[in-house]
Design an enzyme around this catalytic site. Structure first.
Site, PDB file in Angstrom:
ATOM      1  N   PHE A  47      -2.243  37.609 -18.978  1.00 52.45           N
ATOM      2  CA  PHE A  47      -3.208  37.620 -19.580  1.00 52.45           C
ATOM      3  C   PHE A  47      -5.147  37.482 -19.536  1.00 52.45           C
ATOM      4  O   PHE A  47      -5.501  36.664 -19.272  1.00 52.45           O
ATOM      5  CB  PHE A  47      -2.834  35.964 -20.706  1.00 52.45           C
ATOM      6  CG  PHE A  47      -3.098  36.666 -21.968  1.00 52.45           C
ATOM      7  CD1 PHE A  47      -1.277  36.820 -22.493  1.00 52.45           C
ATOM      8  CD2 PHE A  47      -3.623  35.978 -22.733  1.00 52.45           C
ATOM      9  CE1 PHE A  47      -0.962  36.747 -23.859  1.00 52.45           C
ATOM     10  CE2 PHE A  47      -3.368  36.705 -24.542  1.00 52.45           C
ATOM     11  CZ  PHE A  47      -2.150  37.150 -24.877  1.00 52.45           C
ATOM     12  N   HIS A  92      -1.809  28.799 -31.633  1.00 52.04           N
ATOM     13  CA  HIS A  92      -0.723  29.346 -30.317  1.00 52.04           C
ATOM     14  C   HIS A  92      -2.156  28.013 -28.977  1.00 52.04           C
ATOM     15  O   HIS A  92      -1.518  27.827 -28.637  1.00 52.04           O
ATOM     16  CB  HIS A  92      -0.722  30.095 -30.659  1.00 52.04           C
ATOM     17  CG  HIS A  92      -0.213  30.885 -28.926  1.00 52.04           C
ATOM     18  ND1 HIS A  92       1.067  30.060 -28.947  1.00 52.04           N
ATOM     19  CD2 HIS A  92      -0.011  30.879 -28.391  1.00 52.04           C
ATOM     20  CE1 HIS A  92       2.045  30.223 -28.359  1.00 52.04           C
ATOM     21  NE2 HIS A  92       1.256  31.324 -27.483  1.00 52.04           N
ATOM     22  N   ARG A 113     -19.281  33.845 -18.615  1.00 54.10           N
ATOM     23  CA  ARG A 113     -18.565  32.393 -18.530  1.00 54.10           C
ATOM     24  C   ARG A 113     -18.554  33.273 -17.071  1.00 54.10           C
ATOM     25  O   ARG A 113     -17.818  32.904 -15.584  1.00 54.10           O
ATOM     26  CB  ARG A 113     -17.851  31.044 -18.763  1.00 54.10           C
ATOM     27  CG  ARG A 113     -18.258  31.085 -20.169  1.00 54.10           C
ATOM     28  CD  ARG A 113     -17.202  29.538 -20.001  1.00 54.10           C
ATOM     29  NE  ARG A 113     -18.247  28.603 -21.272  1.00 54.10           N
ATOM     30  CZ  ARG A 113     -18.629  29.239 -22.476  1.00 54.10           C
ATOM     31  NH1 ARG A 113     -18.714  30.028 -22.729  1.00 54.10           N
ATOM     32  NH2 ARG A 113     -19.321  28.105 -22.995  1.00 54.10           N
TER      33      ARG A 113
HETATM   34  N1  INI Z   1      -2.125  33.090 -22.388  1.00 55.66           N
HETATM   35  C1  INI Z   1      -3.361  32.881 -21.666  1.00 55.66           C
HETATM   36  O1  INI Z   1      -3.584  32.685 -21.187  1.00 55.66           O
HETATM   37  N2  INI Z   1      -4.687  32.951 -22.697  1.00 55.66           N
HETATM   38  C2  INI Z   1      -4.133  33.564 -23.734  1.00 55.66           C
HETATM   39  O2  INI Z   1      -5.396  33.741 -24.733  1.00 55.66           O
HETATM   40  C3  INI Z   1      -3.278  33.427 -24.703  1.00 55.66           C
HETATM   41  N3  INI Z   1      -2.830  33.130 -25.875  1.00 55.66           N
HETATM   42  O3  INI Z   1      -3.519  33.879 -26.724  1.00 55.66           O
HETATM   43  O4  INI Z   1      -1.302  33.750 -26.911  1.00 55.66           O
HETATM   44  C4  INI Z   1      -1.882  32.802 -23.318  1.00 55.66           C
HETATM   45  N4  INI Z   1      -0.263  33.628 -24.205  1.00 55.66           N
HETATM   46  C5  INI Z   1       0.600  33.127 -23.173  1.00 55.66           C
HETATM   47  C6  INI Z   1       1.159  32.124 -22.458  1.00 55.66           C
HETATM   48  O5  INI Z   1      -0.064  31.534 -21.902  1.00 55.66           O
HETATM   49  C7  INI Z   1       2.382  32.209 -21.586  1.00 55.66           C
HETATM   50  O6  INI Z   1       2.284  33.269 -20.785  1.00 55.66           O
HETATM   51  C8  INI Z   1       3.791  32.834 -22.982  1.00 55.66           C
HETATM   52  O7  INI Z   1       3.517  32.103 -24.225  1.00 55.66           O
HETATM   53  C9  INI Z   1       5.249  32.683 -22.274  1.00 55.66           C
HETATM   54  O8  INI Z   1       5.041  31.332 -21.798  1.00 55.66           O
END
Ligand code: INI
Length: 156
Positions: A25, A91, A130
């Site tokens: 992500f 979230h 960063r």
């Molecule tokens: N995962 C991230 O690594 N960064 C984020 O900003 C993010 N947001 O914004 O939602 C994010 N969501 C996904 C989460 O980590 C899981 O992969 C997903 O919810 C499935 O469990």
């Protein structure tokens, strides 16, 4: 009173084995963190065969994989890399909070240092700052923290 004995870790990758867990992500940021971490590993004298990189979908999935790697007994330290950007979503608090909590718990449960190399920021610009390729890359800093902690744990 004489000075107390001080124990500190050494930031060297020689003879160390480290695993990195990196989220996909926000890949445009995490790939820079990963580059910073890999560069720091090589700069500190690490061998390519002694560094493992595991990829997970998002920051929320980092703790379970970090914990499995830590519990395997094969790695001196684990580095978790990810990027959670707040934007407007609540979230953020769940993902960032559970990620931090889970990584810390995994480290305490296994006794293996797990470094929090996860950017938790308000904006993309803060994340880019960063994850810079020049100075102040959080991936490189996290790898160095992992090396120091691995060394310290071995000396305690
Ligand atoms: N995962 C991230 O690594 N960064 C984020 O900003 C993010 N947001 O914004 O939602 C994010 N969501 C996904 C989460 O980590 C899981 O992969 C997903 O919810 C499935 O469990």
């Amino acid at each position: 009173m004489d000075n107390p004995r001080v124990i500190e870790g050494e930031v060297t990758a020689r003879g160390r084995k480290v695993a990195i867990v990196a989220a996909r992500f926000n890949e445009f940021i995490v790939s820079s963190l990963l580059k910073g971490a890999t560069a720091a590993w090589l700069e500190r004298g690490g061998g390519v065969e002694d560094l493992l990189v595991a990829r997970v979908p998002g920051a929320f999935e980092l703790p379970v994989v970090a914990r499995k790697l830590a519990a395997s007994g094969r790695w001196d330290a684990i580095v978790a890399l990810g990027c959670v950007i707040r934007g407007d979503t609540p979230h953020f608090d769940y993902v960032a909070g559970e990620c931090a909590r889970g990584l810390n718990l995994a480290s305490l449960e296994t006794g293996v240092p797990i470094v929090f190399g996860v950017l938790t920021v308000e904006t993309v610009d803060q994340a880019l700052e960063r994850a810079a390729t020049t100075a102040g890359n959080k991936g490189g800093e996290s790898l160095e923290t992992a090396l120091e902690m691995a060394s310290l744990m071995a000396r305690l």
